[in-house]
Design a protein around this motif. Structure first.
Motif, PDB file in Angstrom:
ATOM      1  N   PHE A 124      11.676 -63.997  -2.554  1.00  0.00           N
ATOM      2  CA  PHE A 124      10.413 -64.054  -2.390  1.00  0.00           C
ATOM      3  C   PHE A 124       9.628 -62.884  -2.108  1.00  0.00           C
ATOM      4  O   PHE A 124      10.043 -61.926  -1.885  1.00  0.00           O
ATOM      5  N   TYR A 146       5.822 -62.289   0.033  1.00  0.00           N
ATOM      6  CA  TYR A 146       4.945 -62.694   0.852  1.00  0.00           C
ATOM      7  C   TYR A 146       3.693 -61.605   1.114  1.00  0.00           C
ATOM      8  O   TYR A 146       4.408 -60.610   1.156  1.00  0.00           O
ATOM      9  N   GLN A 182       0.571 -60.458   3.984  1.00  0.00           N
ATOM     10  CA  GLN A 182       0.222 -60.605   5.226  1.00  0.00           C
ATOM     11  C   GLN A 182      -0.987 -59.734   5.439  1.00  0.00           C
ATOM     12  O   GLN A 182      -0.925 -58.638   5.398  1.00  0.00           O
ATOM     13  N   GLY A 198      -4.176 -59.731  10.812  1.00  0.00           N
ATOM     14  CA  GLY A 198      -4.518 -60.566  11.486  1.00  0.00           C
ATOM     15  C   GLY A 198      -4.061 -62.128  11.073  1.00  0.00           C
ATOM     16  O   GLY A 198      -4.482 -62.924  11.821  1.00  0.00           O
ATOM     17  N   GLN A 199      -3.391 -62.294  10.107  1.00  0.00           N
ATOM     18  CA  GLN A 199      -3.250 -63.313   9.491  1.00  0.00           C
ATOM     19  C   GLN A 199      -1.530 -63.721   9.264  1.00  0.00           C
ATOM     20  O   GLN A 199      -0.835 -62.836   9.714  1.00  0.00           O
ATOM     21  N   GLY A 200      -1.105 -64.766   9.264  1.00  0.00           N
ATOM     22  CA  GLY A 200       0.306 -65.151   9.013  1.00  0.00           C
ATOM     23  C   GLY A 200       0.651 -64.745   7.734  1.00  0.00           C
ATOM     24  O   GLY A 200       0.080 -64.064   6.852  1.00  0.00           O
ATOM     25  N   LEU A 201       1.791 -65.172   7.214  1.00  0.00           N
ATOM     26  CA  LEU A 201       2.217 -64.908   5.905  1.00  0.00           C
ATOM     27  C   LEU A 201       2.140 -65.670   4.879  1.00  0.00           C
ATOM     28  O   LEU A 201       1.983 -67.127   4.874  1.00  0.00           O
ATOM     29  N   LEU A 232       2.996 -67.191   0.995  1.00  0.00           N
ATOM     30  CA  LEU A 232       3.556 -67.051  -0.154  1.00  0.00           C
ATOM     31  C   LEU A 232       2.872 -66.620  -1.402  1.00  0.00           C
ATOM     32  O   LEU A 232       2.262 -67.273  -1.912  1.00  0.00           O
ATOM     33  N   PHE A 257       5.706 -58.490   2.044  1.00  0.00           N
ATOM     34  CA  PHE A 257       7.101 -58.396   2.315  1.00  0.00           C
ATOM     35  C   PHE A 257       7.943 -59.139   1.208  1.00  0.00           C
ATOM     36  O   PHE A 257       7.537 -60.183   0.872  1.00  0.00           O
ATOM     37  N   PHE A 312      14.139 -60.223   5.706  1.00  0.00           N
ATOM     38  CA  PHE A 312      12.790 -59.634   5.365  1.00  0.00           C
ATOM     39  C   PHE A 312      13.012 -58.003   5.074  1.00  0.00           C
ATOM     40  O   PHE A 312      13.793 -57.668   5.923  1.00  0.00           O
ATOM     41  N   GLY A 313      12.282 -57.568   4.098  1.00  0.00           N
ATOM     42  CA  GLY A 313      12.281 -56.077   4.107  1.00  0.00           C
ATOM     43  C   GLY A 313      11.204 -55.827   5.198  1.00  0.00           C
ATOM     44  O   GLY A 313      10.759 -56.552   5.952  1.00  0.00           O
ATOM     45  N   LYS A 314      11.180 -54.482   5.684  1.00  0.00           N
ATOM     46  CA  LYS A 314      10.364 -53.865   6.431  1.00  0.00           C
ATOM     47  C   LYS A 314       8.662 -53.909   5.942  1.00  0.00           C
ATOM     48  O   LYS A 314       7.991 -53.529   6.625  1.00  0.00           O
TER      49      LYS A 314
END
Lengths: 111, 115
Positions: A34, A36, A38, A41-44, A46, A90, A101-103
């Motif tokens: 996957f 994603y 971000q 200030g937001q969520g993730l 897809l 991500f 997840f990666g960093k």
């Protein structure tokens, strides 16, 4: 154990330039992969996913990613970056029911 | 696709207190999860919220510190207990419609600062 590596912590590209964000994974079987995004200030959100089949996956916002089993990679690409693409990206691999997840890679876009 | 919301969106709390974060999905979903994103870090899974039973915690996370409830198929809460500055993070919930291996959709996150 499964792992995800995003080698680039921060990338800056000019608006209109092409983009490639790298992702390498470690997983014993065929992975579910996957990307994603971000925004501050937001969520993730897809962008795209790979489960099986065609190794070139199209996502939203003009992004695509290519699964290369021989290189254990799932790099994200966009032919022409827009200023609104500035965000953190991500890569993730599904392993044993969990998302790993990666960093992350922070993308900055120059005007 | 379902809409997922979290409350509060952010909070600033004192050391030693507890905060409960709510996650609401606008339709029934199968799996719900809670993640922590520490400053400058990636996401780490805290636990899977199981409907009607105890959550399944990942290594390094315990129920006493992060009690989780999931009373139905659309709602879950995460409590961060006895907080310390090290708990300052973004906490995100997510869901899948099928198995845990299906695509996860994330809420907007709760930004917690502990003083």
């Amino acid at each position: 154990a499964q792992s995800v590596t995003q080698p680039d912590i921060h990338i800056t590209v000019s608006e209109g330039a092409s983009l490639e964000l790298r992702c390498n994974y470690s997983y014993g079987a065929t992975p579910y992969l996957f990307w994603y995004v971000q925004s501050p200030g937001q969520g993730l959100q897809l962008l795209l996913k790979y489960f099986s089949g065609d190794t070139l996956v199209q996502g939203i916002k003009g992004f695509e990613a290519e699964f290369k089993r021989s290189q254990s990679s799932f790099n994200l690409r966009k032919p022409s970056v827009h200023w609104s693409d500035a965000a953190e990206y991500f890569c993730a691999v599904e392993g044993q029911g969990n998302l790993i997840f990666g960093k992350g890679t922070k993308l900055s876009v120059k005007p | 696709s379902a809409v997922i919301s979290q409350k509060p969106s952010r909070d600033i709390c004192q050391r030693g207190t507890s905060l409960t974060i709510q996650c609401q999905v606008d339709s029934q979903v199968t799996m719900m999860f809670w993640y922590r994103q520490q400053p400058g870090q990636s996401l780490t899974l805290i636990a899977t919220a199981n409907q009607g039973s105890e959550a399944t915690y990942e290594s390094g996370f315990v129920i006493d510190k992060f009690p989780i409830s999931r009373p139905n198929l659309t709602f879950s809460t995460l409590t961060v207990s006895n907080m310390s500055p090290e708990d300052s993070s973004i906490y995100l919930c997510s869901f899948t419609r099928g198995a845990a291996t299906d695509t996860q959709y994330f809420g907007p996150g709760t930004r917690l600062t502990v003083l």
